[in-house]
Scaffold this active site. Structure first.
Site, PDB file in Angstrom:
ATOM      1  CB  ILE A 128      -0.983  -0.020   1.191  1.00 27.64           C
ATOM      2  CG1 ILE A 128      -2.159   0.935   0.922  1.00 27.64           C
ATOM      3  CG2 ILE A 128      -0.291   0.330   2.516  1.00 27.64           C
ATOM      4  CD1 ILE A 128      -3.341   0.730   1.829  1.00 27.64           C
TER       5      ILE A 128
ATOM      6  CG  ASN B  81      -2.160   1.795  17.816  1.00 29.83           C
ATOM      7  OD1 ASN B  81      -2.228   2.959  18.250  1.00 29.83           O
ATOM      8  ND2 ASN B  81      -1.015   1.235  17.430  1.00 29.83           N
TER       9      ASN B  81
ATOM     10  CG  ASP C 264       0.249   2.047  12.594  1.00 27.20           C
ATOM     11  OD1 ASP C 264      -0.180   1.959  13.750  1.00 27.20           O
ATOM     12  OD2 ASP C 264       0.465   3.131  12.008  1.00 27.20           O
TER      13      ASP C 264
ATOM     14  CB  SER D 142      -9.644  -5.858  11.778  1.00 28.82           C
ATOM     15  OG  SER D 142      -9.875  -4.637  12.457  1.00 28.82           O
TER      16      SER D 142
HETATM   17  N1  APR Z   1       0.497  -3.093   2.269  1.00 29.01           N
HETATM   18  C1  APR Z   1      -0.754  -3.616   2.236  1.00 29.01           C
HETATM   19  N2  APR Z   1      -1.231  -4.470   3.163  1.00 29.01           N
HETATM   20  C2  APR Z   1      -0.390  -4.820   4.158  1.00 29.01           C
HETATM   21  C3  APR Z   1       0.940  -4.321   4.268  1.00 29.01           C
HETATM   22  C4  APR Z   1       1.365  -3.419   3.251  1.00 29.01           C
HETATM   23  N3  APR Z   1       2.597  -2.885   3.265  1.00 29.01           N
HETATM   24  N4  APR Z   1       1.510  -4.863   5.381  1.00 29.01           N
HETATM   25  C5  APR Z   1       0.585  -5.682   5.928  1.00 29.01           C
HETATM   26  N5  APR Z   1      -0.554  -5.664   5.199  1.00 29.01           N
HETATM   27  C6  APR Z   1      -1.803  -6.392   5.434  1.00 29.01           C
HETATM   28  C7  APR Z   1      -1.727  -7.602   6.302  1.00 29.01           C
HETATM   29  O1  APR Z   1      -1.330  -8.735   5.519  1.00 29.01           O
HETATM   30  C8  APR Z   1      -3.173  -7.724   6.763  1.00 29.01           C
HETATM   31  O2  APR Z   1      -3.928  -8.443   5.793  1.00 29.01           O
HETATM   32  O3  APR Z   1      -2.680  -5.518   6.111  1.00 29.01           O
HETATM   33  C9  APR Z   1      -3.680  -6.267   6.785  1.00 29.01           C
HETATM   34  C10 APR Z   1      -3.879  -5.695   8.183  1.00 29.01           C
HETATM   35  O4  APR Z   1      -2.846  -6.162   9.036  1.00 29.01           O
HETATM   36  P1  APR Z   1      -2.252  -5.246  10.237  1.00 29.01           P
HETATM   37  O5  APR Z   1      -1.333  -4.259   9.692  1.00 29.01           O
HETATM   38  O6  APR Z   1      -1.741  -6.188  11.280  1.00 29.01           O
HETATM   39  O7  APR Z   1      -3.493  -4.420  10.807  1.00 29.01           O
HETATM   40  P2  APR Z   1      -4.630  -4.864  11.828  1.00 29.01           P
HETATM   41  O8  APR Z   1      -4.919  -6.317  11.756  1.00 29.01           O
HETATM   42  O9  APR Z   1      -5.749  -3.910  11.563  1.00 29.01           O
HETATM   43  O10 APR Z   1      -3.995  -4.581  13.271  1.00 29.01           O
HETATM   44  C11 APR Z   1      -3.752  -3.235  13.629  1.00 29.01           C
HETATM   45  O11 APR Z   1      -1.504  -3.718  14.234  1.00 29.01           O
HETATM   46  O12 APR Z   1       0.290  -2.684  13.280  1.00 29.01           O
HETATM   47  C12 APR Z   1      -0.525  -2.665  14.380  1.00 29.01           C
HETATM   48  O13 APR Z   1      -0.552  -0.375  15.097  1.00 29.01           O
HETATM   49  C13 APR Z   1      -1.313  -1.393  14.463  1.00 29.01           C
HETATM   50  O14 APR Z   1      -2.146  -1.874  16.631  1.00 29.01           O
HETATM   51  C14 APR Z   1      -2.488  -1.837  15.273  1.00 29.01           C
HETATM   52  C15 APR Z   1      -2.746  -3.234  14.757  1.00 29.01           C
END
Ligand code: APR
Length: 337
Positions: free
Chosen positions: A10, A23, A33, A116
């Site tokens: 992304i 978060n 993030d 999520s």
């Molecule tokens: N580009 C696109 N998608 C991504 C990328 C990227 N660079 N990196 C990871 N993902 C995908 C993951 O494979 C997953 O399918 O994004 C989706 C969401 O994963 P997370 O980043 O873990 O987000 P989430 O599950 O919403 O958890 C949020 O994680 O990173 C911490 O600070 C954040 O506390 C919060 C929690």
């Protein structure tokens, strides 16, 4: 406007806004993030500090600094707690708040990760369902292009039952039509009985062709052209009682492409576009075939793409976004575009 599912990071998306799976502190983390903060640089965190956090299901907007996008929309999806704590509603709200904020800031394009579906533990197929349902409902009535960005194959799931069902359908049809066992068996039986030169003749005698009538003059033949793709499409839109906009949005097609088709009676669309309209018009298989023929195509059982689209039409499931989820799962091009 269209919803696309794409494989990418992304942070590389050149859109007006990318959405961060943050978060509630908005002070960074891992996953998306972490990737966004690393790519944007330290100024992003500085701006986030001044926002005072963000409640789950809500969204806040900042600049994007070193990222190719213009804005970052920070939203907070729910932590999965088994499904009984309003997770679906909160996840829906996170997508909708982000889309409304994008629209309020005149964004024409926005890219989402699967909110999520990572650290927050939301089951991937359910997270995908909420994402597609919420975004699809929004793009059907707003002029904004949305990308759902899938970072890794493992994080994408349409649900085991549906995947297995479609895979079985492909196996049944793709193998049979592709090798055509009956034809192979008859060829081998023939080969055992006939000398090679006669065999060639038997082989080359393709199934009995309909006798072709002697062609009249070229002018007469050209004077009897069938209804074109564009003509049939507009006729079916009228018969369905749809407006043009309702039809092209249901087909996941943007307005510019539709106006090209509408203004050129001999326009030849791509096969995914022609199929997208067959789905949007909810045509039964016979009429879907007819519409495709008008564009110069046919459903082929030597194509996984065609078999998957046919699978949904045969079950009268004309939800183009669900069909695209399945096409994406099988690494096929998407409908519409
Ligand atoms: N580009 C696109 N998608 C991504 C990328 C990227 N660079 N990196 C990871 N993902 C995908 C993951 O494979 C997953 O399918 O994004 C989706 C969401 O994963 P997370 O980043 O873990 O987000 P989430 O599950 O919403 O958890 C949020 O994680 O990173 C911490 O600070 C954040 O506390 C919060 C929690």
């Amino acid at each position: 406007m269209p919803l696309f599912i794409v494989r990418n990071d992304i942070t590389r998306m050149e859109v007006d806004a990318i959405v961060n799976a943050a978060n509630e502190s908005l002070l960074g983390g891992g996953g998306v993030d972490g990737a966004i903060h690393r790519a944007a640089g330290p100024k992003l965190l500085e701006e986030c500090r001044a926002l005072g956090g963000c409640a789950t299901g809500q969204a806040k907007l900042t600049g994007a600094y070193r990222l190719p996008a213009k804005y970052v929309i920070h939203t907070v999806g729910p932590v999965w707690r088994g499904g009984g704590a309003g997770e679906r509603e909160l996840l829906t709200s996170a997508y909708r708040s982000s889309l409304e904020l994008a629209l309020a800031n005149r964004c024409e394009s926005v890219a989402f990760p699967l909110l999520s579906a990572g650290a927050y533990g939301y089951p991937r197929d359910q997270a995908l369902r909420v994402a597609v349902d919420t975004i699809a409902a929004f793009v059907l009535c707003q002029e904004i292009t949305v990308y759902l960005v899938i970072y890794d194959r493992a994080s994408y799931s349409i649900g085991e039952k549906l995947f297995a069902d479609i895979a079985a359908s492909i196996d049944d049809q793709y193998v049979e039509r592709h090798t055509d066992r009956r034809w192979e068996q008859s060829r081998r039986a023939l080969a055992r009985r006939l000398p090679p030169d006669v065999l060639w003749e038997a082989e080359s005698s393709s199934p009995p062709m309909a006798a072709c009538l002697p062609p009249e003059s070229l002018e007469e033949a050209l004077g009897k052209l069938d209804e074109s793709f564009s003509q049939m499409l507009l006729r079916k839109i009228d018969e369905a009682g749809l407006t043009d906009a309702q039809c092209y949005k249901k087909a996941n097609i943007d307005r510019k492409l539709f106006s090209k088709i509408r203004s050129n009676v001999w326009y030849k669309p791509s096969k995914p576009t022609a199929m997208a309209f067959a789905v949007a018009l909810e045509l039964p298989m016979g009429e879907a075939r007819e519409l495709l023929e008008k564009a110069g195509y046919a459903f082929s059982h030597a194509s996984r793409f065609d078999i998957i689209v046919e699978y949904f039409i045969a079950r009268q499931n004309y939800n183009i976004f669900e069909i695209n989820e399945a096409l994406f799962a099988f690494d096929q091009p998407l409908l519409g575009g």
